[in-house]
Write a protein that holds these residues in place. Structure first.
Motif, PDB file in Angstrom:
ATOM      1  N   LYS A  17      -2.735   3.967   7.515  1.00  0.00           N
ATOM      2  CA  LYS A  17      -1.470   4.525   7.064  1.00  0.00           C
ATOM      3  C   LYS A  17      -1.001   3.749   5.845  1.00  0.00           C
ATOM      4  CE  LYS A  17      -0.029   6.025  11.617  1.00  0.00           C
ATOM      5  NZ  LYS A  17       0.960   5.866  12.690  1.00  0.00           N
ATOM      6  N   TRP A  41      -2.445  -0.074   2.467  1.00  0.00           N
ATOM      7  CA  TRP A  41      -2.955   0.746   3.557  1.00  0.00           C
ATOM      8  C   TRP A  41      -3.384  -0.179   4.677  1.00  0.00           C
ATOM      9  CZ3 TRP A  41      -3.286   1.883  -1.518  1.00  0.00           C
ATOM     10  CH2 TRP A  41      -2.820   3.139  -1.919  1.00  0.00           C
ATOM     11  N   ASP A  82      -0.675   8.399   2.217  1.00  0.00           N
ATOM     12  CA  ASP A  82      -1.735   8.231   3.223  1.00  0.00           C
ATOM     13  C   ASP A  82      -3.119   8.609   2.706  1.00  0.00           C
ATOM     14  OD1 ASP A  82      -0.074   7.207   5.164  1.00  0.00           O
ATOM     15  OD2 ASP A  82       0.064   9.074   6.312  1.00  0.00           O
ATOM     16  N   GLU A  83      -3.201   9.680   1.954  1.00  0.00           N
ATOM     17  CA  GLU A  83      -4.506  10.175   1.482  1.00  0.00           C
ATOM     18  C   GLU A  83      -4.897   9.611   0.119  1.00  0.00           C
ATOM     19  OE1 GLU A  83      -6.280  11.985   3.637  1.00  0.00           O
ATOM     20  OE2 GLU A  83      -4.571  11.813   5.005  1.00  0.00           O
ATOM     21  N   LEU A  84      -4.149   8.677  -0.393  1.00  0.00           N
ATOM     22  CA  LEU A  84      -4.393   8.167  -1.746  1.00  0.00           C
ATOM     23  C   LEU A  84      -5.081   6.802  -1.791  1.00  0.00           C
ATOM     24  CD1 LEU A  84      -1.004   9.163  -3.419  1.00  0.00           C
ATOM     25  CD2 LEU A  84      -3.198  10.365  -3.550  1.00  0.00           C
ATOM     26  N   GLU A  85      -5.526   6.319  -0.662  1.00  0.00           N
ATOM     27  CA  GLU A  85      -6.118   4.981  -0.631  1.00  0.00           C
ATOM     28  C   GLU A  85      -7.276   4.834  -1.616  1.00  0.00           C
ATOM     29  OE1 GLU A  85      -7.861   1.660   2.491  1.00  0.00           O
ATOM     30  OE2 GLU A  85      -7.466   3.694   3.214  1.00  0.00           O
TER      31      GLU A  85
END
Length: 127
Positions: free
Chosen positions: A2, A20, A55-58
Motif C-alpha cells: 500500500k 510503499w 497504490d498502483e504507482l510503485e
C-alpha cells in the motif's frame, strides 16, 4: 503493498514523499532514513497517511508519478541551482505537461518563452 504519504515538517518547510509498505509503521521507517524527506530526528517527527491514489504507482515512471501527484494537489517548489531560477509546479501545469510529454520539455519550452503563465498563473503553450 500500500502507498503512504509521509510528511515531515521542519519549521516553515514541509517535505512529503510516498512510500510503499505493508503498514504505516514500515512506511515511516523507510521515510526516517530517506534524505529526500529532510532530516527528521526521530520516528515520531513523521506524520503518515494512506495514499490509495498511489497504490498502483510503485513501479511507475517519475513522470507518471509527477502527473498523478500534481492531480492530487501536490505542489513542487524548488530552486534550480544550475539555472539560478525558482521552479514551481501545481495541478494547473498538468495539461501542458501532458502536451509536451516530459518535465524536461516543459522547462525547456518555459525557458524559451513558449510556455507562458496567464494572469491567474495558469501555464499555456504558445504556438
Amino acid at each position: 503493498m500500500k502507498a503512504y504519504e509521509c510528511i515531515y515538517e521542519a519549521g516553515e518547510d514541509a517535505c512529503i514523499n510516498v512510500y510503499w509498505a505493508e503498514t504505516p509503521g514500515k512506511a515511516k521507517s523507510q521515510a526516517l532514513h530517506d534524505d529526500e524527506l529532510g532530516d527528521p530526528d526521530c520516528f515520531t517527527d513523521i506524520y503518515v497517511r494512506r495514499a490509495p491514489w498511489a497504490d498502483e504507482l510503485e513501479h511507475a515512471s517519475e513522470y507518471t508519478f509527477l502527473l498523478e501527484s500534481l492531480r492530487q494537489g501536490w505542489i513542487y517548489d524548488w530552486y534550480d541551482d544550475e539555472l539560478r531560477k525558482d521552479r514551481y509546479l501545481d495541478e494547473e501545469a498538468v495539461p501542458v505537461l501532458e502536451q509536451v510529454g516530459s518535465l524536461e520539455n516543459y522547462w525547456k519550452l518555459y525557458d524559451e518563452g513558449k510556455i507562458k503563465l496567464d494572469a491567474k498563473g495558469i501555464p499555456t503553450l504558445v504556438k
